[in-house]
Write an enzyme that holds these catalytic residues in place. Structure first.
Site, PDB file in Angstrom:
ATOM      1  N   ARG A   1       0.851  -1.183   0.000  1.00  0.00           N
ATOM      2  CA  ARG A   1       0.000   0.000   0.000  1.00  0.00           C
ATOM      3  C   ARG A   1       0.886   1.232   0.000  1.00  0.00           C
ATOM      4  O   ARG A   1       1.912   1.277   0.697  1.00  0.00           O
ATOM      5  CB  ARG A   1      -0.912   0.038   1.231  1.00  0.00           C
TER       6      ARG A   1
ATOM      7  N   GLU B   1      -4.036   7.106  -4.501  1.00  0.00           N
ATOM      8  CA  GLU B   1      -4.272   6.618  -5.872  1.00  0.00           C
ATOM      9  C   GLU B   1      -5.651   7.054  -6.354  1.00  0.00           C
ATOM     10  O   GLU B   1      -6.593   7.038  -5.570  1.00  0.00           O
ATOM     11  CB  GLU B   1      -4.233   5.082  -5.890  1.00  0.00           C
TER      12      GLU B   1
ATOM     13  N   HIS C   1      -1.048   0.027  -9.906  1.00  0.00           N
ATOM     14  CA  HIS C   1      -1.692  -0.941  -9.001  1.00  0.00           C
ATOM     15  C   HIS C   1      -2.158  -2.195  -9.766  1.00  0.00           C
ATOM     16  O   HIS C   1      -3.344  -2.511  -9.806  1.00  0.00           O
ATOM     17  CB  HIS C   1      -2.879  -0.294  -8.262  1.00  0.00           C
TER      18      HIS C   1
HETATM   19  C1  DGY Z   1      -5.859  -5.950  -2.741  1.00  0.00           C
HETATM   20  O1  DGY Z   1      -6.514  -6.965  -2.977  1.00  0.00           O
HETATM   21  O2  DGY Z   1      -5.747  -5.485  -1.624  1.00  0.00           O
HETATM   22  C2  DGY Z   1      -5.181  -5.302  -3.904  1.00  0.00           C
HETATM   23  O3  DGY Z   1      -4.452  -4.221  -3.555  1.00  0.00           O
HETATM   24  C3  DGY Z   1      -6.145  -5.006  -5.011  1.00  0.00           C
HETATM   25  O4  DGY Z   1      -6.041  -6.129  -5.772  1.00  0.00           O
END
Ligand code: DGY
Length: 348
Positions: A267, A296, A314
């Site tokens: 993240r 984002e 992402h």
């Molecule tokens: C998640 O699943 O947390 C990802 O960041 C999105 O696929």
């Protein structure tokens, strides 16, 4: 009934043979209503359609908090993505009919789970199924950043390649170097295993040391500070929590070797952008490969103007196979809940 679904562009065919579940046995003679906040892969939408009364979002438009609340009127379950925020305020405004939020993601930092628990709303996520895909992207980012792939690609597309020479666009070889992991959970462990394929020595920090069977010779460091000086590559795999918010700050970046490469598939909030951008600009670390960003998709634009970054939007879980599995796993949780069984991936 059998539904045959082919998910373009990969020729992956998913056949769903089961009949629509008869909810009359457990839902007072009616089928649960599910709000799906984003457009899902075809196979996932087919299963949703077969089993539930569904409110889809065919335009795939990002819903505002007000729209989210309005569309939830009368629904039993919400199947959101990490793109929809369920703050305490949004959760407080959800109608009483909402009993489960089954997020189509492993991360659940977009949901105030304490607020959901207080309202008696179950929250589930989709672990495991995206670990391989995300670990692949961690390796892609490591290689892309180490070997200046973004620069090279841009040069080719611009038709600007002049000639080969011994010093032309030399990067860093990762083979045999040290791969440091913060967060040795499912994804971190797979990324480490892939890095071993490059003969890399694995170092890690985790809140608790792994049992030897999972450690596979990785070297444990009891604090992040202990780990950082041992990282030629630092790959972030921890969830974002109040404790890990801006974990990679200036003081910690200064503990990395100057040739270090930072990789983030977890993240964006784990990294202090100002600190990382200064370190990249001043050459205090070598490069960064980033798939996730704070705020984002409105990312800090300075990343794009740095030559030593390799950036993706992402894409960690973005394979057809994984996105199908994420949907099925979210639906397994919803199915379990409405059948009166404990959902496998219950967060609260
Ligand atoms: C998640 O699943 O947390 C990802 O960041 C999105 O696929």
């Amino acid at each position: 009934m059998a539904i045959q679904v082919t998910a373009a562009p990969v020729l992956e065919s998913v056949t769903i043979f089961r009949d629509r579940f008869d909810w009359r046995r457990c839902m007072n003679d009616r089928t649960p209503i599910v709000l799906v906040t984003r457009k899902m892969p075809p196979a996932v939408e087919a299963r949703l359609q077969r089993d539930y009364d569904v409110r889809f979002n065919p335009d795939d438009r990002l819903l505002s908090a007000d729209e989210l609340v309005a569309r939830s009127e009368g629904v039993d379950a919400i199947l959101p993505c990490y793109t929809e925020g369920f703050s305490a305020d949004v959760i407080a405004r959800l109608p009483d009919s909402v009993r489960i939020i089954a997020t189509y993601s492993v991360g659940h930092n977009h949901i105030d789970v304490a607020a959901a628990r207080d309202r008696g709303i179950v929250v589930t996520n989709t672990p495991d199924v995206l670990s391989d895909a995300t670990a692949e992207v961690a390796i892609l980012l490591m290689l892309g950043a180490a070997r200046r792939a973004a620069e090279g690609e841009r040069l080719m597309r611009d038709g600007a390649w002049q000639s080969w020479s011994p010093n032309f666009m030399t990067g860093t070889q990762v083979t045999g170097k040290r791969f440091g992991v913060v967060g040795m959970g499912r994804i971190g462990r797979i990324a480490a295993r892939r890095a071993r394929g490059f003969d890399m020595e694995i170092h890690y920090y985790n809140r608790s040391r792994l049992p030897a069977a999972h450690e596979e010779d990785a070297i444990y460091h009891p604090t992040v500070e202990d780990l950082l000086p041992h990282c030629d590559v630092l790959s972030l795999h921890c969830p974002v929590t109040p404790e890990t918010y801006h974990l990679l700050n200036k003081a910690r970046i200064d503990l990395l070797p100057p040739h270090a490469i930072v990789v983030n598939t977890a993240r964006g909030e784990i990294v202090d952008d100002d600190a990382l951008i200064s370190a990249l600009t001043e050459g205090r670390i070598a490069a960064a490969g980033l798939d996730v960003f704070e705020n984002e998709p409105d990312i800090d634009s300075r990343y794009a103007s740095l030559w030593n970054t390799f950036l993706l939007p992402h894409l960690g879980s973005a394979t057809v196979e994984t996105r199908n599995q994420m949907g099925f796993r979210a639906l397994d949780n919803v199915d379990a809940y409405f059948r009166g069984v404990e959902p496998r991936d219950r967060v609260v």
